[in-house]
Structure formats: structure tokens, C-alpha cells
Design a protein around this motif. Sequence first.
Motif, PDB file in Angstrom:
ATOM      1  N   ALA A 103       0.825  -1.209   0.000  1.00  0.00           N
ATOM      2  CA  ALA A 103       0.000   0.000   0.000  1.00  0.00           C
ATOM      3  C   ALA A 103       0.863   1.264   0.000  1.00  0.00           C
ATOM      4  O   ALA A 103       1.997   1.248   0.497  1.00  0.00           O
ATOM      5  CB  ALA A 103      -0.903   0.000   1.227  1.00  0.00           C
ATOM      6  N   PRO A 104       0.329   2.362  -0.524  1.00  0.00           N
ATOM      7  CA  PRO A 104       1.089   3.613  -0.563  1.00  0.00           C
ATOM      8  C   PRO A 104       1.042   4.385   0.761  1.00  0.00           C
ATOM      9  O   PRO A 104       1.469   5.520   0.825  1.00  0.00           O
ATOM     10  CB  PRO A 104       0.387   4.399  -1.674  1.00  0.00           C
ATOM     11  CG  PRO A 104      -1.017   3.915  -1.632  1.00  0.00           C
ATOM     12  CD  PRO A 104      -0.930   2.460  -1.250  1.00  0.00           C
ATOM     13  N   HIS A 105       0.512   3.753   1.819  1.00  0.00           N
ATOM     14  CA  HIS A 105       0.431   4.411   3.125  1.00  0.00           C
ATOM     15  C   HIS A 105       0.933   3.456   4.204  1.00  0.00           C
ATOM     16  O   HIS A 105       1.112   2.263   3.958  1.00  0.00           O
ATOM     17  CB  HIS A 105      -1.005   4.852   3.429  1.00  0.00           C
ATOM     18  CG  HIS A 105      -2.012   3.761   3.246  1.00  0.00           C
ATOM     19  ND1 HIS A 105      -2.108   2.672   4.084  1.00  0.00           N
ATOM     20  CD2 HIS A 105      -2.961   3.579   2.303  1.00  0.00           C
ATOM     21  CE1 HIS A 105      -3.067   1.877   3.681  1.00  0.00           C
ATOM     22  NE2 HIS A 105      -3.598   2.401   2.585  1.00  0.00           N
ATOM     23  N   SER A 106       1.119   3.962   5.397  1.00  0.00           N
ATOM     24  CA  SER A 106       1.607   3.143   6.503  1.00  0.00           C
ATOM     25  C   SER A 106       0.440   2.633   7.340  1.00  0.00           C
ATOM     26  O   SER A 106      -0.719   2.971   7.093  1.00  0.00           O
ATOM     27  CB  SER A 106       2.546   3.968   7.381  1.00  0.00           C
ATOM     28  OG  SER A 106       1.804   4.956   8.060  1.00  0.00           O
ATOM     29  N   LYS A 107       0.743   1.874   8.363  1.00  0.00           N
ATOM     30  CA  LYS A 107      -0.300   1.333   9.234  1.00  0.00           C
ATOM     31  C   LYS A 107      -1.004   2.415  10.038  1.00  0.00           C
ATOM     32  O   LYS A 107      -2.072   2.176  10.589  1.00  0.00           O
ATOM     33  CB  LYS A 107       0.269   0.265  10.164  1.00  0.00           C
ATOM     34  CG  LYS A 107       1.264   0.770  11.176  1.00  0.00           C
ATOM     35  CD  LYS A 107       1.791  -0.382  12.005  1.00  0.00           C
ATOM     36  CE  LYS A 107       2.759   0.090  13.056  1.00  0.00           C
ATOM     37  NZ  LYS A 107       3.258  -1.038  13.849  1.00  0.00           N
ATOM     38  N   SER A 108      -0.459   3.612  10.066  1.00  0.00           N
ATOM     39  CA  SER A 108      -1.101   4.708  10.802  1.00  0.00           C
ATOM     40  C   SER A 108      -2.476   5.044  10.228  1.00  0.00           C
ATOM     41  O   SER A 108      -3.278   5.698  10.886  1.00  0.00           O
ATOM     42  CB  SER A 108      -0.212   5.953  10.811  1.00  0.00           C
ATOM     43  OG  SER A 108      -0.057   6.458   9.507  1.00  0.00           O
ATOM     44  N   VAL A 109      -2.782   4.572   9.029  1.00  0.00           N
ATOM     45  CA  VAL A 109      -4.091   4.805   8.418  1.00  0.00           C
ATOM     46  C   VAL A 109      -5.204   4.203   9.276  1.00  0.00           C
ATOM     47  O   VAL A 109      -6.341   4.678   9.258  1.00  0.00           O
ATOM     48  CB  VAL A 109      -4.125   4.256   6.976  1.00  0.00           C
ATOM     49  CG1 VAL A 109      -4.131   2.747   6.949  1.00  0.00           C
ATOM     50  CG2 VAL A 109      -5.296   4.796   6.206  1.00  0.00           C
ATOM     51  N   PHE A 110      -4.896   3.186  10.072  1.00  0.00           N
ATOM     52  CA  PHE A 110      -5.916   2.529  10.899  1.00  0.00           C
ATOM     53  C   PHE A 110      -6.262   3.312  12.157  1.00  0.00           C
ATOM     54  O   PHE A 110      -7.275   3.021  12.798  1.00  0.00           O
ATOM     55  CB  PHE A 110      -5.459   1.118  11.274  1.00  0.00           C
ATOM     56  CG  PHE A 110      -5.408   0.188  10.093  1.00  0.00           C
ATOM     57  CD1 PHE A 110      -6.570  -0.283   9.509  1.00  0.00           C
ATOM     58  CD2 PHE A 110      -4.190  -0.201   9.558  1.00  0.00           C
ATOM     59  CE1 PHE A 110      -6.527  -1.126   8.403  1.00  0.00           C
ATOM     60  CE2 PHE A 110      -4.132  -1.050   8.469  1.00  0.00           C
ATOM     61  CZ  PHE A 110      -5.300  -1.510   7.891  1.00  0.00           C
ATOM     62  N   ILE A 111      -5.481   4.314  12.516  1.00  0.00           N
ATOM     63  CA  ILE A 111      -5.718   5.088  13.742  1.00  0.00           C
ATOM     64  C   ILE A 111      -7.117   5.690  13.785  1.00  0.00           C
ATOM     65  O   ILE A 111      -7.739   5.754  14.836  1.00  0.00           O
ATOM     66  CB  ILE A 111      -4.643   6.188  13.907  1.00  0.00           C
ATOM     67  CG1 ILE A 111      -3.288   5.549  14.181  1.00  0.00           C
ATOM     68  CG2 ILE A 111      -5.022   7.169  14.994  1.00  0.00           C
ATOM     69  CD1 ILE A 111      -2.128   6.539  14.156  1.00  0.00           C
ATOM     70  N   LYS A 112      -7.622   6.103  12.643  1.00  0.00           N
ATOM     71  CA  LYS A 112      -8.925   6.787  12.619  1.00  0.00           C
ATOM     72  C   LYS A 112     -10.120   5.840  12.701  1.00  0.00           C
ATOM     73  O   LYS A 112     -11.260   6.280  12.775  1.00  0.00           O
ATOM     74  CB  LYS A 112      -9.043   7.677  11.389  1.00  0.00           C
ATOM     75  CG  LYS A 112      -8.922   6.948  10.078  1.00  0.00           C
ATOM     76  CD  LYS A 112      -8.930   7.933   8.928  1.00  0.00           C
ATOM     77  CE  LYS A 112      -8.422   7.257   7.666  1.00  0.00           C
ATOM     78  NZ  LYS A 112      -8.196   8.210   6.620  1.00  0.00           N
TER      79      LYS A 112
END
Length: 81
Positions: free
Chosen positions: A64-73
Amino acid sequence: MRSMDDLPFYTKSQLALRNGQDREEIWVAYEGSIYEVTHSRLWRNGKHYEHWAGQDLTEELSEAPHSKSVFIKFKVVGRLK
């Protein structure tokens, strides 16, 4: 706020039912946590680019072009058994 220890466990089969097609809930798992993504505009109909809801996305995140921090929300609703 509930701790991770208080969250219910779900099997991969139970997670698979939350794919945006079989039930209204849209869930994805990452590193053992199950996230509720039902209201995300990026997960409409249970699909996000080439990824499908109702699955463990731990292995797929490396592409993916993003990190696992995307799940924070997103709210954690359970743990993967």
C-alpha cells in the motif's frame, strides 16, 4: 474506552461475513486487530482499490502507498482469533 483485552475474538470466517456484501458492517483486520471501516468513503461496497474487506490485510499493507497509521482513525471492534 475498552482495552484490547476486553474485545471479543472473531474467526477469519466471522470476519469474512463483514465484507460489505453479506452484512452491513465492513471490517478489515490488521496485525490481529479488527477495524470497523463501514463509514469510510474509501471502503464503499467492501472494496478499497484492489483490497477486499472481510480479510486480514496484514500482508497486503506492504504494497500500500500508506503506513499502518491509516488505521488510527478507525474503531477497533475485535481481535482476530
